[in-house]
Design a protein around this motif. Structure first.
Motif, PDB file in Angstrom:
ATOM      1  N   SER A 165      55.238 -92.424 -41.831  1.00 25.53           N
ATOM      2  CA  SER A 165      54.477 -92.178 -40.607  1.00 25.53           C
ATOM      3  C   SER A 165      52.980 -92.320 -40.852  1.00 25.53           C
ATOM      4  O   SER A 165      52.268 -92.952 -40.059  1.00 25.53           O
ATOM      5  N   CYS A 166      52.505 -91.751 -41.935  1.00 23.20           N
ATOM      6  CA  CYS A 166      51.071 -91.831 -42.255  1.00 23.20           C
ATOM      7  C   CYS A 166      50.636 -93.279 -42.478  1.00 23.20           C
ATOM      8  O   CYS A 166      49.585 -93.710 -41.971  1.00 23.20           O
ATOM      9  N   GLN A 167      51.435 -94.035 -43.223  1.00 21.62           N
ATOM     10  CA  GLN A 167      51.074 -95.426 -43.488  1.00 21.62           C
ATOM     11  C   GLN A 167      51.181 -96.272 -42.219  1.00 21.62           C
ATOM     12  O   GLN A 167      50.404 -97.203 -42.018  1.00 21.62           O
ATOM     13  N   LEU A 168      52.146 -95.946 -41.368  1.00 27.60           N
ATOM     14  CA  LEU A 168      52.291 -96.669 -40.108  1.00 27.60           C
ATOM     15  C   LEU A 168      51.076 -96.449 -39.218  1.00 27.60           C
ATOM     16  O   LEU A 168      50.554 -97.399 -38.607  1.00 27.60           O
ATOM     17  N   ILE A 169      50.588 -95.223 -39.143  1.00 25.80           N
ATOM     18  CA  ILE A 169      49.398 -94.924 -38.349  1.00 25.80           C
ATOM     19  C   ILE A 169      48.199 -95.699 -38.874  1.00 25.80           C
ATOM     20  O   ILE A 169      47.427 -96.294 -38.101  1.00 25.80           O
ATOM     21  N   ALA A 170      48.028 -95.722 -40.193  1.00 21.54           N
ATOM     22  CA  ALA A 170      46.896 -96.441 -40.782  1.00 21.54           C
ATOM     23  C   ALA A 170      46.977 -97.939 -40.490  1.00 21.54           C
ATOM     24  O   ALA A 170      45.958 -98.582 -40.186  1.00 21.54           O
ATOM     25  N   SER A 171      48.179 -98.513 -40.553  1.00 19.58           N
ATOM     26  CA  SER A 171      48.341 -99.945 -40.314  1.00 19.58           C
ATOM     27  C   SER A 171      48.045-100.306 -38.859  1.00 19.58           C
ATOM     28  O   SER A 171      47.366-101.303 -38.577  1.00 19.58           O
ATOM     29  N   ILE A 172      48.565 -99.504 -37.928  1.00 21.87           N
ATOM     30  CA  ILE A 172      48.320 -99.793 -36.514  1.00 21.87           C
ATOM     31  C   ILE A 172      46.843 -99.635 -36.185  1.00 21.87           C
ATOM     32  O   ILE A 172      46.282-100.423 -35.399  1.00 21.87           O
ATOM     33  N   LYS A 173      46.184 -98.664 -36.783  1.00 19.69           N
ATOM     34  CA  LYS A 173      44.748 -98.494 -36.556  1.00 19.69           C
ATOM     35  C   LYS A 173      43.987 -99.746 -36.999  1.00 19.69           C
ATOM     36  O   LYS A 173      43.097-100.231 -36.285  1.00 19.69           O
TER      37      LYS A 173
ATOM     38  N   LEU B 218      53.435 -95.983 -32.568  1.00 20.60           N
ATOM     39  CA  LEU B 218      52.341 -95.103 -32.988  1.00 20.60           C
ATOM     40  C   LEU B 218      52.627 -93.653 -32.604  1.00 20.60           C
ATOM     41  O   LEU B 218      52.425 -92.729 -33.410  1.00 20.60           O
ATOM     42  N   PHE B 219      53.106 -93.441 -31.389  1.00 21.28           N
ATOM     43  CA  PHE B 219      53.396 -92.084 -30.939  1.00 21.28           C
ATOM     44  C   PHE B 219      54.520 -91.466 -31.769  1.00 21.28           C
ATOM     45  O   PHE B 219      54.465 -90.290 -32.150  1.00 21.28           O
ATOM     46  N   MET B 220      55.548 -92.268 -32.071  1.00 21.45           N
ATOM     47  CA  MET B 220      56.643 -91.770 -32.894  1.00 21.45           C
ATOM     48  C   MET B 220      56.163 -91.428 -34.305  1.00 21.45           C
ATOM     49  O   MET B 220      56.605 -90.441 -34.909  1.00 21.45           O
ATOM     50  N   ALA B 221      55.244 -92.248 -34.833  1.00 18.01           N
ATOM     51  CA  ALA B 221      54.686 -91.949 -36.157  1.00 18.01           C
ATOM     52  C   ALA B 221      53.878 -90.653 -36.114  1.00 18.01           C
ATOM     53  O   ALA B 221      53.951 -89.820 -37.031  1.00 18.01           O
ATOM     54  N   GLY B 222      53.104 -90.469 -35.038  1.00 20.42           N
ATOM     55  CA  GLY B 222      52.350 -89.230 -34.899  1.00 20.42           C
ATOM     56  C   GLY B 222      53.261 -88.016 -34.814  1.00 20.42           C
ATOM     57  O   GLY B 222      53.001 -86.973 -35.448  1.00 20.42           O
ATOM     58  N   LEU B 223      54.347 -88.133 -34.035  1.00 19.13           N
ATOM     59  CA  LEU B 223      55.319 -87.036 -33.975  1.00 19.13           C
ATOM     60  C   LEU B 223      55.948 -86.807 -35.342  1.00 19.13           C
ATOM     61  O   LEU B 223      56.256 -85.667 -35.710  1.00 19.13           O
ATOM     62  N   GLY B 224      56.168 -87.904 -36.096  1.00 23.36           N
ATOM     63  CA  GLY B 224      56.738 -87.766 -37.433  1.00 23.36           C
ATOM     64  C   GLY B 224      55.866 -86.932 -38.347  1.00 23.36           C
ATOM     65  O   GLY B 224      56.353 -86.106 -39.127  1.00 23.36           O
TER      66      GLY B 224
ATOM     67  N   ILE C 218      48.324-113.764 -38.172  1.00 15.60           N
ATOM     68  CA  ILE C 218      48.732-112.385 -38.379  1.00 15.60           C
ATOM     69  C   ILE C 218      49.506-112.249 -39.686  1.00 15.60           C
ATOM     70  O   ILE C 218      49.522-111.187 -40.316  1.00 15.60           O
ATOM     71  N   PHE C 219      50.113-113.341 -40.144  1.00 14.00           N
ATOM     72  CA  PHE C 219      50.904-113.306 -41.369  1.00 14.00           C
ATOM     73  C   PHE C 219      50.026-113.285 -42.623  1.00 14.00           C
ATOM     74  O   PHE C 219      50.541-113.162 -43.735  1.00 14.00           O
ATOM     75  N   ALA C 220      48.710-113.403 -42.438  1.00 14.76           N
ATOM     76  CA  ALA C 220      47.781-113.244 -43.550  1.00 14.76           C
ATOM     77  C   ALA C 220      47.270-111.813 -43.652  1.00 14.76           C
ATOM     78  O   ALA C 220      46.454-111.506 -44.518  1.00 14.76           O
ATOM     79  N   SER C 221      47.756-110.943 -42.775  1.00 16.69           N
ATOM     80  CA  SER C 221      47.283-109.563 -42.711  1.00 16.69           C
ATOM     81  C   SER C 221      48.235-108.615 -43.434  1.00 16.69           C
ATOM     82  O   SER C 221      49.402-108.482 -43.056  1.00 16.69           O
ATOM     83  N   GLN C 222      47.733-107.945 -44.454  1.00 10.03           N
ATOM     84  CA  GLN C 222      48.540-106.941 -45.152  1.00 10.03           C
ATOM     85  C   GLN C 222      48.906-105.805 -44.212  1.00 10.03           C
ATOM     86  O   GLN C 222      50.012-105.239 -44.290  1.00 10.03           O
ATOM     87  N   ALA C 223      47.998-105.472 -43.299  1.00  8.85           N
ATOM     88  CA  ALA C 223      48.261-104.369 -42.366  1.00  8.85           C
ATOM     89  C   ALA C 223      49.472-104.665 -41.491  1.00  8.85           C
ATOM     90  O   ALA C 223      50.240-103.752 -41.160  1.00  8.85           O
ATOM     91  N   TYR C 224      49.659-105.929 -41.107  1.00  2.37           N
ATOM     92  CA  TYR C 224      50.803-106.262 -40.263  1.00  2.37           C
ATOM     93  C   TYR C 224      52.109-106.076 -41.010  1.00  2.37           C
ATOM     94  O   TYR C 224      53.061-105.476 -40.487  1.00  2.37           O
ATOM     95  N   TRP C 225      52.191-106.573 -42.237  1.00  3.16           N
ATOM     96  CA  TRP C 225      53.426-106.437 -43.015  1.00  3.16           C
ATOM     97  C   TRP C 225      53.704-104.964 -43.334  1.00  3.16           C
ATOM     98  O   TRP C 225      54.859-104.519 -43.317  1.00  3.16           O
TER      99      TRP C 225
END
Length: 504
Positions: free
Chosen positions: A326-334, A352-358, A283-290
């Motif tokens: 929030s937008c970047q968090l949603i993209a990363s979790i997706k 994810l829900f908090m990012a969506g509310l954001g 997982i530490f090789a994933s840009q999305a995780y960081w």
């Protein structure tokens, strides 16, 4: 409940040990590779009826089953979800718990055992209480003095012992901060009472082909520990804004502090350990995780917090930054959900829900956000959040209520955005209607174990760092299934009551 599992063929166990140390999900560095291999060897010899002199065989068997259980959570299941063998290995480990604790030669080994149990419960929370296990682990750490390392103690200990103590301390610290920040509960220990250097990655035993991966994974974990310290500071300073003024507890200048922590967060992101040095499956090789963990911390900093609950307003700049995070968090979790990189489902659903509310909150509250971001982009972000929540609900039914509530709020927001005649929300009926609709929907997201706060759940309240009701709802949905059975009940933990007890 899964039936107890037996040890798999040796080649399968060796493969799962490799999976465990590839860190395909970000579980904590509780056991070293050499210790794991020695425990596996001892367990197989003991199960074959051979004598294993100088080894605590019961503990080796328990540790082996726990490593297999956690590793199996990282193995993809063709039918979806996690392999049932994982819970079978966990139940087998529980069968050895009392003997392992009784035969334990030190509190360090007892702590390691409890942390391994906590690691699995984090992945499969319906099997016990992560909150209670983390509390036990933290008290053990304090009892052993792991939270405060003096210079004399460091000089008189071997590098291997120091490395082990520091690693176990920070694993416990990580559990505590993760739970307390997500659930909106007080920390088990404040940062001012902690003095422990980070584990030295180069203290890991060298000489094996995978040693460089092990070194990198410890560097990655250290970086996560540093981010947890920053998140802990954010929560502390935000809370201190509403404390009564005392000489012993001076109140920080919030604006100056934000200007101070912003570059430190940016520096953290710029110094992420090189991802090309990690194992390709890690997982530490994933840009999305960081990006995920970084933007989640930014959202904690910029969203409405406890010091703004009176007016429910934040500065225009903070709202813009919260929207971007929030937008970047949603993209990363997706991305992580699509790639199978989500581990703690209820926590990810919360983020994810908090990012969506954001996103929704910022669009309705800030003209700057609406002017700076194309409508199509905002609509696409809301749709991504909704689809990812739906995907998470397939593995974690407890998030279904959040998915349904978000779908309704998102649809109302999209309809308002695409209406060319929409006025400023603060000055037309759309805003009042939407606010009432949001409060009615969020009111439904209450914890199943009873309400602990009076009044309704407003969107601005839920975005506060201590959104207790919503966090409790998701925690309850993950931890307390309808069957209300728990494997940890077999080993003496009262996970369904208000406390816990350990069978001697």
């Amino acid at each position: 409940m899964a039936v107890e599992a037996s040890l798999p063929p040796r080649h399968a166990a060796d493969y799962l040990v490799d999976v465990y140390f590839q860190y395909q999900t970000p579980h904590l560095p509780i056991v070293g590779r050499s210790d794991a291999e020695e425990a596996i060897e001892s367990a197989y010899e003991a199960m074959d009826g051979r004598e294993v002199p100088g080894r605590a065989v019961e503990r080796d068997i328990l540790v082996s089953f726990m490593i297999l259980a956690i590793a199996l959570c990282d193995v993809s299941n063709p039918s979806g979800g996690r392999p049932s063998q994982s819970e079978g290995c966990f139940r087998s480990a529980i069968g050895w718990y009392e003997k392992a604790i009784t035969s334990s030669k030190s509190d360090i080994e007892t702590l390691r055992t409890i942390l391994l149990l906590a690691q699995f419960i984090a992945l499969c929370p319906s099997r016990g209480s992560l909150w209670h296990l983390t509390g036990i682990a933290l008290r053990l750490c304090i009892d052993m003095g792991l939270h405060w390392e003096t210079d004399d103690r460091a000089v008189n200990m071997s590098s291997a012992t120091l490395y082990d103590r520091r690693r176990l301390w920070y694993s416990t610290y990580q559990f505590d901060r993760m739970l307390c920040i997500t659930l909106g509960r007080p920390f088990g220990i404040i940062d001012e009472s902690i003095r422990v250097p980070l584990p030295n990655p180069w203290a890991i035993h060298r000489g094996t082909p995978s040693s460089e991966f092990d070194i990198h994974s410890q560097r990655a974990h250290n970086h996560l520990f540093l981010l947890s310290k920053l998140a802990s500071e954010i929560k502390h300073v935000q809370h201190s804004q509403v404390w009564a003024l005392k000489i012993a507890y001076p109140r920080a200048d919030y604006n100056l502090w934000v200007q101070d922590i912003q570059p430190r967060l940016e520096e953290w992101y710029a110094t992420i350990p090189p991802m090309n040095k990690a194992h390709q499956a890690s997982i530490f090789a994933s840009q999305a995780y960081w990006d995920y963990v970084y933007n989640n911390t930014l959202l904690l900093l910029y969203r409405p917090n406890i010091s703004t609950t009176g007016s429910h307003m934040t500065s225009p700049d903070a709202t813009v930054l919260a929207f971007a995070a929030s937008c970047q968090l949603i993209a990363s979790i997706k991305t992580l959900q699509r790639e199978g990189g989500v581990d703690i489902l209820w926590q990810t659903a919360h983020h994810l829900f908090m990012a969506g509310l954001g996103v929704i909150y910022s669009l309705w509250q800030s003209k700057e956000v609406r002017d700076q971001n194309p409508r199509g982009s905002s609509v696409s972000t809301l749709q991504s959040c909704a689809s990812t929540l739906s995907a998470l609900a397939e593995s974690f039914p407890g998030v279904a209520g959040c998915r349904d509530a978000f779908d309704t709020l998102s649809s109302a927001t999209v309809n308002w955005l695409v209406n060319d005649n929409a006025g400023e929300p603060q000055h037309d009926g759309h805003h009042r209607e939407f606010r009432k609709q949001a409060e009615d929907l969020l009111q439904q997201l209450r914890p199943v174990r009873g309400v602990r706060e009076e009044g309704g759940m407003k969107m601005s309240d839920m975005m506060v760092a201590d959104g207790f009701l919503f966090s409790e709802m998701l925690s309850s949905a993950a931890q307390w299934p309808d069957s209300q059975d728990s494997a940890l009940g077999d080993m003496g933990f009262d996970t369904l009551g208000g406390g816990f007890s350990v069978v001697n």
